[in-house]
Design a protein around this motif. Structure first.
Motif, mmCIF file in Angstrom:
data_model
loop_
_atom_site.group_PDB
_atom_site.id
_atom_site.type_symbol
_atom_site.label_atom_id
_atom_site.label_comp_id
_atom_site.label_asym_id
_atom_site.label_seq_id
_atom_site.Cartn_x
_atom_site.Cartn_y
_atom_site.Cartn_z
ATOM 1 N N GLU A 1 0.801 -1.218 0.000
ATOM 2 C CA GLU A 1 0.000 0.000 0.000
ATOM 3 C C GLU A 1 0.834 1.268 0.000
ATOM 4 O OE1 GLU A 1 -3.269 0.259 -0.220
ATOM 5 O OE2 GLU A 1 -3.467 -1.897 -0.418
ATOM 6 N N ASP A 2 2.111 1.163 0.337
ATOM 7 C CA ASP A 2 2.909 2.369 0.505
ATOM 8 C C ASP A 2 4.198 2.249 -0.293
ATOM 9 O OD1 ASP A 2 3.479 4.914 1.619
ATOM 10 O OD2 ASP A 2 4.897 3.937 2.959
ATOM 11 N N ASN A 3 4.419 3.183 -1.180
ATOM 12 C CA ASN A 3 5.637 3.177 -1.982
ATOM 13 C C ASN A 3 6.149 4.602 -2.116
ATOM 14 O OD1 ASN A 3 7.712 2.403 -3.684
ATOM 15 N ND2 ASN A 3 6.439 2.511 -5.513
ATOM 16 N N PRO A 4 6.668 5.185 -1.017
ATOM 17 C CA PRO A 4 7.084 6.588 -1.067
ATOM 18 C C PRO A 4 8.408 6.768 -1.806
ATOM 19 C CG PRO A 4 7.572 5.661 1.082
ATOM 20 C CD PRO A 4 6.855 4.591 0.319
ATOM 21 N N ASN A 5 8.525 7.880 -2.467
ATOM 22 C CA ASN A 5 9.739 8.226 -3.196
ATOM 23 C C ASN A 5 10.108 9.653 -2.822
ATOM 24 O OD1 ASN A 5 11.863 8.407 -4.951
ATOM 25 N ND2 ASN A 5 10.634 8.427 -6.809
ATOM 26 N N ALA A 6 11.228 9.822 -2.139
ATOM 27 C CA ALA A 6 11.618 11.129 -1.605
ATOM 28 C C ALA A 6 12.550 11.862 -2.567
ATOM 29 C CB ALA A 6 12.301 10.953 -0.251
ATOM 30 N N PHE A 7 12.408 13.185 -2.629
ATOM 31 C CA PHE A 7 13.255 14.048 -3.443
ATOM 32 C C PHE A 7 13.792 15.176 -2.570
ATOM 33 C CE2 PHE A 7 10.028 12.230 -6.101
ATOM 34 C CZ PHE A 7 10.621 11.962 -7.317
ATOM 35 N N LEU A 8 15.035 15.560 -2.830
ATOM 36 C CA LEU A 8 15.633 16.734 -2.202
ATOM 37 C C LEU A 8 16.109 17.686 -3.287
ATOM 38 C CD1 LEU A 8 17.798 15.177 0.662
ATOM 39 C CD2 LEU A 8 15.606 16.343 0.889
ATOM 40 N N GLY A 9 15.968 18.974 -3.037
ATOM 41 C CA GLY A 9 16.405 19.956 -4.012
ATOM 42 C C GLY A 9 17.129 21.120 -3.350
ATOM 43 N N PHE A 10 18.128 21.638 -4.045
ATOM 44 C CA PHE A 10 18.904 22.776 -3.568
ATOM 45 C C PHE A 10 19.154 23.728 -4.730
ATOM 46 C CE2 PHE A 10 20.150 18.896 -1.382
ATOM 47 C CZ PHE A 10 19.934 19.224 -0.056
ATOM 48 N N GLY A 11 19.491 24.956 -4.404
ATOM 49 C CA GLY A 11 19.810 25.887 -5.460
ATOM 50 C C GLY A 11 20.246 27.238 -4.932
ATOM 51 N N PHE A 12 20.786 28.048 -5.825
ATOM 52 C CA PHE A 12 21.137 29.415 -5.473
ATOM 53 C C PHE A 12 21.012 30.291 -6.712
ATOM 54 C CE2 PHE A 12 25.187 27.812 -7.044
ATOM 55 C CZ PHE A 12 25.687 28.876 -7.771
ATOM 56 N N ASP A 13 20.752 31.566 -6.477
ATOM 57 C CA ASP A 13 20.739 32.589 -7.523
ATOM 58 C C ASP A 13 21.773 33.640 -7.147
ATOM 59 O OD1 ASP A 13 18.613 31.181 -8.482
ATOM 60 O OD2 ASP A 13 17.104 32.698 -8.022
ATOM 61 N N TYR A 14 22.563 34.038 -8.119
ATOM 62 C CA TYR A 14 23.559 35.082 -7.869
ATOM 63 C C TYR A 14 23.449 36.148 -8.957
ATOM 64 C CZ TYR A 14 27.895 37.447 -6.702
ATOM 65 O OH TYR A 14 28.816 38.389 -6.340
ATOM 66 N N GLN A 15 23.115 37.369 -8.532
ATOM 67 C CA GLN A 15 22.985 38.499 -9.454
ATOM 68 C C GLN A 15 24.362 39.115 -9.666
ATOM 69 O OE1 GLN A 15 19.750 39.310 -10.665
ATOM 70 N NE2 GLN A 15 20.903 40.471 -12.202
ATOM 71 N N ILE A 16 24.962 38.857 -10.820
ATOM 72 C CA ILE A 16 26.307 39.349 -11.100
ATOM 73 C C ILE A 16 26.281 40.858 -11.298
ATOM 74 C CG2 ILE A 16 28.270 39.178 -12.672
ATOM 75 C CD1 ILE A 16 27.352 36.309 -13.270
ATOM 76 N N ASN A 17 25.382 41.322 -12.150
ATOM 77 C CA ASN A 17 25.156 42.756 -12.354
ATOM 78 C C ASN A 17 23.752 42.922 -12.926
ATOM 79 O OD1 ASN A 17 25.390 42.215 -15.177
ATOM 80 N ND2 ASN A 17 27.617 42.445 -15.020
ATOM 81 N N ASN A 18 23.445 44.089 -13.441
ATOM 82 C CA ASN A 18 22.093 44.330 -13.948
ATOM 83 C C ASN A 18 21.757 43.503 -15.182
ATOM 84 O OD1 ASN A 18 21.570 46.229 -11.939
ATOM 85 N ND2 ASN A 18 22.350 47.931 -13.185
#
Length: 256
Positions: A210-227
């Motif tokens: 009855e149970d078949n869990p599937n786990a996900f992990l996510g990471f990230g970053f945004d870096y504004q270099i200039n305009n």
């Protein structure tokens, strides 16, 4: 028959009159076209409703739901080549920093490795909180609509946290749990605000059928270099195994 036709025309006229008058028409190289009918309504200052019903003319038989024959068992009996689907139907509440939504719509999140901008609209409930440099989103998504109890149902629990460190750097953390099963209903322990989905799944195991869990992990970053330039990075780990023994039957899958 004439009265029924008049009723259909009347309903269509009323729908157009109440809508936001936002229509579009497109034809592809094969001659197929689609036409959306959109209805936007602000119920009050905080509550709104959006509904989009789309008509298609297509040569693909499995999309042809509006047919002219009473015994349509083959594609040749779909004389009209028409189909109609609800593309979006969402009830939304917004007040200050809080947002609640329920219905069918496209998923907007901070890690598009989980939900592509090209993915279909999905039935879901969402909660969002934003304040200054923090944005938090929580989704409960029903991935299939089958009501047949013999078929397996699938739910996706997803949440992400986006934090702006300074004017240049922002970081993102996401996690999701995909659960499947027969007659599957909501797993309320995945609603626990401060726990990891994977840990909650280990603490609340069901029968393996009855149970078949599937786990996900996510990471990230945004870096504004200039305009003019911005660097964005997102990572997803599918079914992460904490120890080496677990990686033999279940290999880790990575997305960048």
């Amino acid at each position: 028959m004439k009265q029924s036709f008049k009723n259909v025309i009347l309903i269509l006229f009323v729908s157009i009159s109440l809508s936001s008058n936002n229509y579009s028409f497109s034809i592809d190289n094969e001659g197929a076209f689609s036409m959306p009918f959109r209805w936007d309504r602000n119920i009050n200052e905080y509550l709104s409703f959006k509904h989009v019903y789309r008509f298609y003319h297509t040569s693909h038989p499995h999309f042809q739901n509006l047919y002219t024959s009473n015994n349509a068992e083959s594609s040749s009996e779909y004389e009209s080549h028409l189909t109609g689907v609800v593309q979006t139907s969402i009830l939304e509440y917004k007040k200050n920093n809080l947002k609640l939504a329920m219905g069918k719509d496209y998923i907007d999140n901070n890690n598009n490795l989980f939900f592509s901008s090209n993915s279909f609209p999905l039935n879901h409930f969402m909660f969002s909180f934003s304040k200054s440099s923090i944005n938090y989103n929580y989704y409960i998504v029903r991935l299939n609509d089958a009501a047949d109890p013999v078929k397996i149902t699938r739910y996706l629990y997803y949440r992400d946290l986006f934090v702006k460190i300074n004017n240049s750097l922002s970081i993102n953390f996401s996690e999701a749990m995909l659960v499947t099963g027969y007659n599957r209903t909501l797993d309320w322990y995945y609603l626990t605000p401060g726990s990891m989905f994977g840990i909650e799944s280990q603490n609340n195991k069901h029968d393996i059928q009855e149970d078949n869990p599937n786990a996900f992990l996510g990471f990230g970053f945004d870096y504004q270099i200039n305009n003019n330039y911005k660097l964005e990075s997102r990572i997803v780990i599918d079914d992460f195994q904490k120890d080496a023994a677990g990686r033999k039957p279940h290999e880790d899958v990575f997305g960048f």
